[in-house]
Design an enzyme around this catalytic site. Structure first.
Site, PDB file in Angstrom:
ATOM      1  N   LYS A 160      20.793 -43.181   2.047  1.00  0.00           N
ATOM      2  CA  LYS A 160      19.763 -43.884   2.806  1.00  0.00           C
ATOM      3  C   LYS A 160      19.041 -44.873   1.905  1.00  0.00           C
ATOM      4  CE  LYS A 160      15.364 -43.072   5.190  1.00  0.00           C
ATOM      5  NZ  LYS A 160      14.370 -42.061   5.600  1.00  0.00           N
ATOM      6  N   ILE A 169      10.358 -33.216   4.774  1.00  0.00           N
ATOM      7  CA  ILE A 169      10.966 -32.500   3.654  1.00  0.00           C
ATOM      8  C   ILE A 169      10.228 -32.821   2.356  1.00  0.00           C
ATOM      9  CG2 ILE A 169      13.072 -32.366   2.244  1.00  0.00           C
ATOM     10  CD1 ILE A 169      14.671 -32.527   4.842  1.00  0.00           C
TER      11      ILE A 169
END
Length: 512
Positions: free
Chosen positions: A80, A349
């Protein structure tokens, strides 16, 4: 519990999932000599849809001793480079929040300052063209940073991961158990408190077993089994700024190319995520139940998938906000038990990760010191507020007025801390962090605020640079980044090579 003045040695983690096993895996690796146990029940499912991360997770990967290539294989992960925002400014627009640097400085002035002054002139492109992460992402190409040449855009690449959260938790469980963490299968039906101190003394499982501990880590999800239900710590609700309170999540079949970025598309009463993995695409619709029905939200989600859905959408209900205290007595809440901020910037996260770091930094010795607990809670509050403000900015700085949802968000009152930042940026394109621990740095705020359409004036100091020199500086940045990005491997090819590579193999750039 341990006898008075004896070292605290038993850590009991309540709940598995990403939060529980991230905690267990890192503590199990670092805290040799401690007894660490994790209680979870297969009868209680985990949400498990948090598939997008931010670059700071790579620090956790290193601390936990995880080999990146192995993790990529085990979790079906992809890379990403940032987040593609669609329709957030006026309903017909697109911008990119990329990780890493934007261009290069001239004197002490940042690239965006020159762009603010020169935007609209011949040859000056959108801000996206002046950041290596953005250009590479839109070309579906990827490379890891190469710091051997600090003058190259390759040194400025930064990245995170997309992965299957359930596979990630299973991968961490395997590592944690190898490091001595004990997993206990069972459903907790009762929590016992000390009659004088109010500390948790033990939990009782459905089959009658009792599990004690010195320190308890509550990873039980939004219900907050220990921190909320047992200890009664309340919840601070932020729904006045963050309207969304539900999400629908569904995976669908993969399509090509496998893009190296998350996409978030604004909808009439919320937004939709798209997260490509190796084996599927994760999708979800985050929305306000006061502005759209569940059936309408599901229809919008299913009508905007790239491939066939692999199951029915799963609904998640949440309250945006935070626990009033994340550490109370001998219980530390980590993950959804400590609060929830919608995953617009993939922070869920990360907030698990930083909570674990804070616990390590303030870990008790022979007793629970009030000063340690207070500092933990203070740092948690600061982190939540900073991330909250950044997410609110996406909704406040918009020109959309096409629905009651967007009209409210565009005109709503916002926290003073955010208002001050928006005013400063509008006045001079300037941004200053409030501390080293602040997550989103200048590059992130710049890309989002400019992308959302804030009317910002440049720093007046850019007038020290002649216009022709400033234009040449922007042109050089754009040309070098475009050339460098074209040389990178396609994202899917990079992953294929990495999956078959030994840890010592370097992949990423081709110059032929």
């Amino acid at each position: 519990m341990t006898a008075p003045n004896a070292p605290l040695k038993t850590i009991t983690i309540v709940g598995g999932g990403t939060a529980g096993w991230m905690t267990a895996a890192l503590l199990g690796r670092l805290f040799t000599g401690y007894r660490i146990r994790l209680i979870e029940s297969e009868q209680i499912g985990t949400i498990g849809v948090g598939e997008a991360t931010i670059p700071a997770l790579r620090t956790y990967i290193q601390l936990a001793g995880i080999d990146e290539a192995e993790m990529i294989r085990e979790t079906q992960a992809a890379f990403k480079l940032g987040i593609d925002f669609v329709n957030w400014k006026n309903g017909n627009d697109r911008y990119f929040h990329g990780f890493g640097a934007i261009g290069s400085d001239l004197l002490w002035l940042h690239t965006h300052q020159f762009w603010l002054k020169m935007a609209g002139r011949p040859g000056v492109k959108s801000l996206d063209h002046y950041a290596i992460n953005t250009v590479a992402a839109y070309l579906n190409r990827f490379a890891q940073p190469d710091t051997s040449n600090p003058n190259s855009p390759l040194a400025d690449i930064d990245y995170a991961y997309h992965f299957d959260a359930s596979l990630f938790a299973a991968y961490l469980r395997k590592r944690a158990e190898k490091d001595g963490v004990e997993r206990i299968e069972g459903r907790i039906v009762d929590v016992s408190l000390h009659p004088e101190t109010g500390f948790v003394t033990h939990v009782r499982l459905e089959d009658g077993r009792e599990v004690d501990g010195d320190l308890y880590v509550d990873c039980s999800g939004m219900r907050g089994l220990l921190i909320g239900q047992a200890l009664g710590i309340g919840y601070e609700d932020w729904n006045q700024w963050l309207l969304n309170d539900r999400a629908l999540a569904v995976p669908c079949e993969s399509v090509s190319p496998m893009t190296p970025y998350t996409r978030v598309t604004a909808r009439q009463s919320g937004w939709q995520w798209r997260i490509p993995l190796q084996h599927r695409i994760g999708n979800g619709h985050v929305y306000s139940s006061n502005h759209i029905s569940d059936d309408e939200a599901a229809s919008i989600l299913l009508a905007n998938l790239d491939g066939a859905p692999q199951r029915d959408p799963m609904q998640i209900r949440f309250r945006p906000g935070k626990r009033i205290r994340a550490w109370e007595k001998n219980v530390v809440a980590i993950g959804l038990s400590s609060g929830f901020l919608e995953p617009l910037e993939s922070t869920s996260i990360h907030m698990i990760q930083t909570a674990i770091y804070r616990l390590i930094a303030l870990f008790p010795g022979t007793k629970f010191d009030a000063a340690d607990i207070a500092e933990y809670n203070l740092q948690t509050d600061l982190e939540y507020a900073d991330i909250r403000d950044f997410i609110i900015a996406h909704y406040k700085v918009t020109q959309r007025s096409d629905s009651p949802y967007w009209d409210y968000l565009r005109t709503m009152d916002i926290p003073d801390s955010l208002a001050a930042r928006l005013d400063l940026f509008a006045s001079s394109g300037r941004f200053f962090t409030h501390g080293k621990a602040e997550l989103f740095r200048e590059e992130s705020w710049v890309q989002v605020l400019i992308g959302q359409g804030i009317a910002a004036r440049p720093d007046p100091m850019v007038d020290l640079i002649p216009d022709d020199q400033a234009l040449a500086h922007l042109r050089d940045i754009e040309e070098v980044i475009a050339d460098t990005a074209q040389r990178l491997l396609p994202h899917a090819e990079f992953i294929a090579r990495l999956r078959g590579a030994s840890p010592a193999v370097k992949v990423g750039v081709r110059f032929s």
